[in-house]
Motif scaffolding. Structure first.
Motif, PDB file in Angstrom:
ATOM      1  N   TYR A 153       0.849  -1.190   0.000  1.00 20.04           N
ATOM      2  CA  TYR A 153       0.000   0.000   0.000  1.00 20.04           C
ATOM      3  C   TYR A 153       0.887   1.243   0.000  1.00 20.04           C
ATOM      4  O   TYR A 153       1.937   1.275   0.639  1.00 20.04           O
ATOM      5  CB  TYR A 153      -0.899   0.029   1.235  1.00 20.04           C
ATOM      6  CG  TYR A 153      -2.058  -0.949   1.184  1.00 20.04           C
ATOM      7  CD1 TYR A 153      -3.374  -0.490   1.073  1.00 20.04           C
ATOM      8  CD2 TYR A 153      -1.852  -2.318   1.257  1.00 20.04           C
ATOM      9  CE1 TYR A 153      -4.452  -1.376   1.042  1.00 20.04           C
ATOM     10  CE2 TYR A 153      -2.911  -3.218   1.221  1.00 20.04           C
ATOM     11  CZ  TYR A 153      -4.213  -2.744   1.111  1.00 20.04           C
ATOM     12  OH  TYR A 153      -5.269  -3.615   1.069  1.00 20.04           O
ATOM     13  N   ALA A 165      -3.309   3.667  -2.672  1.00 17.48           N
ATOM     14  CA  ALA A 165      -3.476   2.581  -3.645  1.00 17.48           C
ATOM     15  C   ALA A 165      -2.680   1.378  -3.164  1.00 17.48           C
ATOM     16  O   ALA A 165      -1.747   1.493  -2.361  1.00 17.48           O
ATOM     17  CB  ALA A 165      -3.010   3.017  -5.031  1.00 17.48           C
ATOM     18  N   ARG A 166      -3.053   0.211  -3.678  1.00 16.61           N
ATOM     19  CA  ARG A 166      -2.285  -0.998  -3.390  1.00 16.61           C
ATOM     20  C   ARG A 166      -1.802  -1.612  -4.696  1.00 16.61           C
ATOM     21  O   ARG A 166      -2.468  -1.520  -5.726  1.00 16.61           O
ATOM     22  CB  ARG A 166      -3.106  -2.003  -2.579  1.00 16.61           C
ATOM     23  CG  ARG A 166      -4.400  -2.459  -3.217  1.00 16.61           C
ATOM     24  CD  ARG A 166      -5.186  -3.344  -2.266  1.00 16.61           C
ATOM     25  NE  ARG A 166      -6.476  -3.728  -2.822  1.00 16.61           N
ATOM     26  CZ  ARG A 166      -7.412  -4.389  -2.137  1.00 16.61           C
ATOM     27  NH1 ARG A 166      -7.193  -4.742  -0.875  1.00 16.61           N
ATOM     28  NH2 ARG A 166      -8.560  -4.701  -2.722  1.00 16.61           N
ATOM     29  N   MET A 167      -0.625  -2.221  -4.612  1.00 18.28           N
ATOM     30  CA  MET A 167       0.016  -2.784  -5.804  1.00 18.28           C
ATOM     31  C   MET A 167       0.549  -4.171  -5.487  1.00 18.28           C
ATOM     32  O   MET A 167       1.072  -4.409  -4.384  1.00 18.28           O
ATOM     33  CB  MET A 167       1.173  -1.882  -6.253  1.00 18.28           C
ATOM     34  CG  MET A 167       0.746  -0.505  -6.722  1.00 18.28           C
ATOM     35  SD  MET A 167       2.072   0.718  -6.540  1.00 18.28           S
ATOM     36  CE  MET A 167       2.017   0.987  -4.772  1.00 18.28           C
ATOM     37  N   ASN A 183      -4.082  -0.109  -7.673  1.00 16.67           N
ATOM     38  CA  ASN A 183      -5.530  -0.196  -7.500  1.00 16.67           C
ATOM     39  C   ASN A 183      -5.902   0.763  -6.372  1.00 16.67           C
ATOM     40  O   ASN A 183      -5.583   0.514  -5.210  1.00 16.67           O
ATOM     41  CB  ASN A 183      -5.934  -1.629  -7.151  1.00 16.67           C
ATOM     42  CG  ASN A 183      -7.395  -1.748  -6.771  1.00 16.67           C
ATOM     43  OD1 ASN A 183      -8.223  -0.947  -7.185  1.00 16.67           O
ATOM     44  ND2 ASN A 183      -7.715  -2.740  -5.957  1.00 16.67           N
ATOM     45  N   THR A 184      -6.543   1.879  -6.722  1.00 13.35           N
ATOM     46  CA  THR A 184      -6.884   2.890  -5.718  1.00 13.35           C
ATOM     47  C   THR A 184      -7.952   2.356  -4.780  1.00 13.35           C
ATOM     48  O   THR A 184      -9.027   1.929  -5.210  1.00 13.35           O
ATOM     49  CB  THR A 184      -7.371   4.177  -6.387  1.00 13.35           C
ATOM     50  OG1 THR A 184      -6.327   4.704  -7.215  1.00 13.35           O
ATOM     51  CG2 THR A 184      -7.753   5.223  -5.349  1.00 13.35           C
ATOM     52  N   VAL A 185      -7.650   2.388  -3.481  1.00 11.92           N
ATOM     53  CA  VAL A 185      -8.626   1.947  -2.485  1.00 11.92           C
ATOM     54  C   VAL A 185      -9.267   3.129  -1.761  1.00 11.92           C
ATOM     55  O   VAL A 185     -10.351   2.996  -1.178  1.00 11.92           O
ATOM     56  CB  VAL A 185      -7.998   0.981  -1.460  1.00 11.92           C
ATOM     57  CG1 VAL A 185      -7.499  -0.279  -2.145  1.00 11.92           C
ATOM     58  CG2 VAL A 185      -6.874   1.642  -0.669  1.00 11.92           C
ATOM     59  N   GLU A 237      -9.875  -2.605   1.946  1.00 15.32           N
ATOM     60  CA  GLU A 237     -10.504  -2.234   0.670  1.00 15.32           C
ATOM     61  C   GLU A 237     -10.862  -0.765   0.611  1.00 15.32           C
ATOM     62  O   GLU A 237     -11.405  -0.286  -0.389  1.00 15.32           O
ATOM     63  CB  GLU A 237     -11.765  -3.081   0.438  1.00 15.32           C
ATOM     64  CG  GLU A 237     -11.487  -4.560   0.211  1.00 15.32           C
ATOM     65  CD  GLU A 237     -11.076  -5.288   1.485  1.00 15.32           C
ATOM     66  OE1 GLU A 237     -11.605  -4.934   2.575  1.00 15.32           O
ATOM     67  OE2 GLU A 237     -10.223  -6.193   1.393  1.00 15.32           O
TER      68      GLU A 237
END
Length: 402
Positions: A153, A165-167, A183-185, A237
């Motif tokens: 994150y 975001a998480r990658m 992926n933007t949380v 999330e």
């Protein structure tokens, strides 16, 4: 007492009385060209010494479960320099095998550091990072399920906001290509040239916490509908975490100016460091739903509506960024203060006066992270545009503390 509206970097010392602040307009901050990530008036004159009696007390249940308070005085030993020549390092995340991930605020990259050899391997660049002023790629945190999901994150500034975001970290891929698409949380955190907050961490409850700044707009801190000047608590999330104090909101606490340090003690109590403006930097024990006063109060206040800090410092002595918990104390990295502070804890109170170490020896200090037991990782910050870099800057140090 009237506060100046421009703060360049801060001074630190523990004291007894409160300072009540006058609301400072964000437009004046920006017009004056001041920095509020680590700033004050720039007055480097000596500050009066003295210890403030902590106003935050622990409950009977906390006192019953708390460990014995650590000694009033501690020690710091620099064991070694782990690696050198890092550019604008900000976030630090220890991997399960003992290596470290470090973010570059201005370059927008994440690098893996082999803690045995000091070798640096760039994982890749985080797309969408828009560095400017105090913004860029900042906090890092590993998923609480990292062993199975391999998610990293990151908190970073874009053209429009600050977001998380998480990658996917795919170690088997070639260097430079090991980060998956972000992926933007969580999005919509106010951004500014100053006061972007940026620290993220997974708590003992496996929820994701984030410290934010008010981006120079002081009015956001008291607005519970704004994400600026807050500590946020969310699910992995990015949804408001169960049990949050305000319905359908990620806001966990409010009335903050610029939070860049988050850490939990052995009893799972949350602590946070906070930049003041011209007068007081703070270390706070965080209670859900509480109001920490900014901009109505900076430091200790007589107003019962505000949760007072457990310790406070003149801004030139601190400008605190990262914090960590080890050996019964909170350890706090100082930017303008160029020192590492030890705050021994007795529950949610300071057990003794804060103690300073490494003053001026390694320049500005940005991030401190537990390395387990009596060890800490410490990241310097000479290449962030405000320091005076020396050969080898910036670097990661391994410390042994008591």
């Amino acid at each position: 007492m009237t506060r100046r509206t421009c703060r360049v970097e801060g001074t630190m010392i523990v004291q007894r009385r409160a300072v009540t602040a006058v609301l400072a307009a964000a437009t004046l901050l920006l017009t004056a060209g001041c920095s509020s990530d680590e700033g004050g008036s720039g007055d480097e004159s000596a500050s009066p010494s003295g210890t403030r009696t902590p106003s935050t007390s622990s409950s009977p249940s906390e006192r019953a479960t708390a460990q014995a308070a650590p000694p009033a005085k501690g020690t710091v030993k620099v064991l070694r320099t782990v690696t050198e020549d890092l550019k604008s390092p900000w976030g630090l995340a220890p991997l399960p095998d003992g290596d470290l991930l470090v973010s570059s605020r201005d370059e927008g990259t994440i690098t893996r550091v082999d803690t045995e050899t000091g070798k640096k391997t760039e994982l890749g660049e985080v797309p969408g990072v828009s560095p400017a002023g105090e913004g860029g790629l900042m906090g890092l945190a590993l998923s609480s399920s990292f062993a199975s999901d391999h998610m990293v994150y990151a908190y970073f500034t874009t053209e429009s906001d600050n977001r998380i975001a998480r990658m996917l970290y795919e170690e088997e891929k070639p260097a430079g290509e090991q980060l998956g698409a972000p992926n933007t949380v969580f999005r919509g955190i106010p951004k500014g040239y100053i006061h972007n907050g940026g620290r993220i961490a997974f708590g003992p409850d496996k929820m994701l916490y984030a410290g934010t700044g008010e981006s120079g707009d002081t009015g956001l801190s008291q607005d519970k509908d704004s994400l600026g000047g807050k500590i946020l608590r969310m699910t992995p999330e990015g949804e408001p975490a169960p049990g949050n104090p305000f319905p359908d909101s990620a806001v966990y606490s409010y009335g903050h100016r610029n939070v860049q340090g988050l850490a939990w003690d052995s009893e799972q109590r949350l602590f946070a460091s906070e930049f003041g403006q011209d007068t007081w930097d703070e270390l706070n024990q965080i209670a859900p739903g509480d109001n920490y006063g900014w901009p109505e109060a900076e430091g200790d206040s007589d107003d019962d509506a505000f949760h007072n800090p457990l310790a406070q410092w003149r801004t030139d002595d601190a400008s605190p960024s990262g914090i960590a918990y080890a050996e019964g104390s909170i350890w706090m990295a100082g930017l303008k203060g160029q020192r590492l502070w030890r705050i021994p804890l007795d529950g949610t109170k300071a057990a003794a006066d804060p103690q300073a170490f490494l003053e001026g020896e390694y320049g500005r200090l940005r991030t401190v992270v537990s390395a387990g037991g009596d060890k800490l990782w410490l990241v310097t910050s000479a290449t962030d545009g405000r320091g005076t870099p020396k050969d080898g800057d910036d670097r990661i140090l391994e410390l042994q503390v008591t």
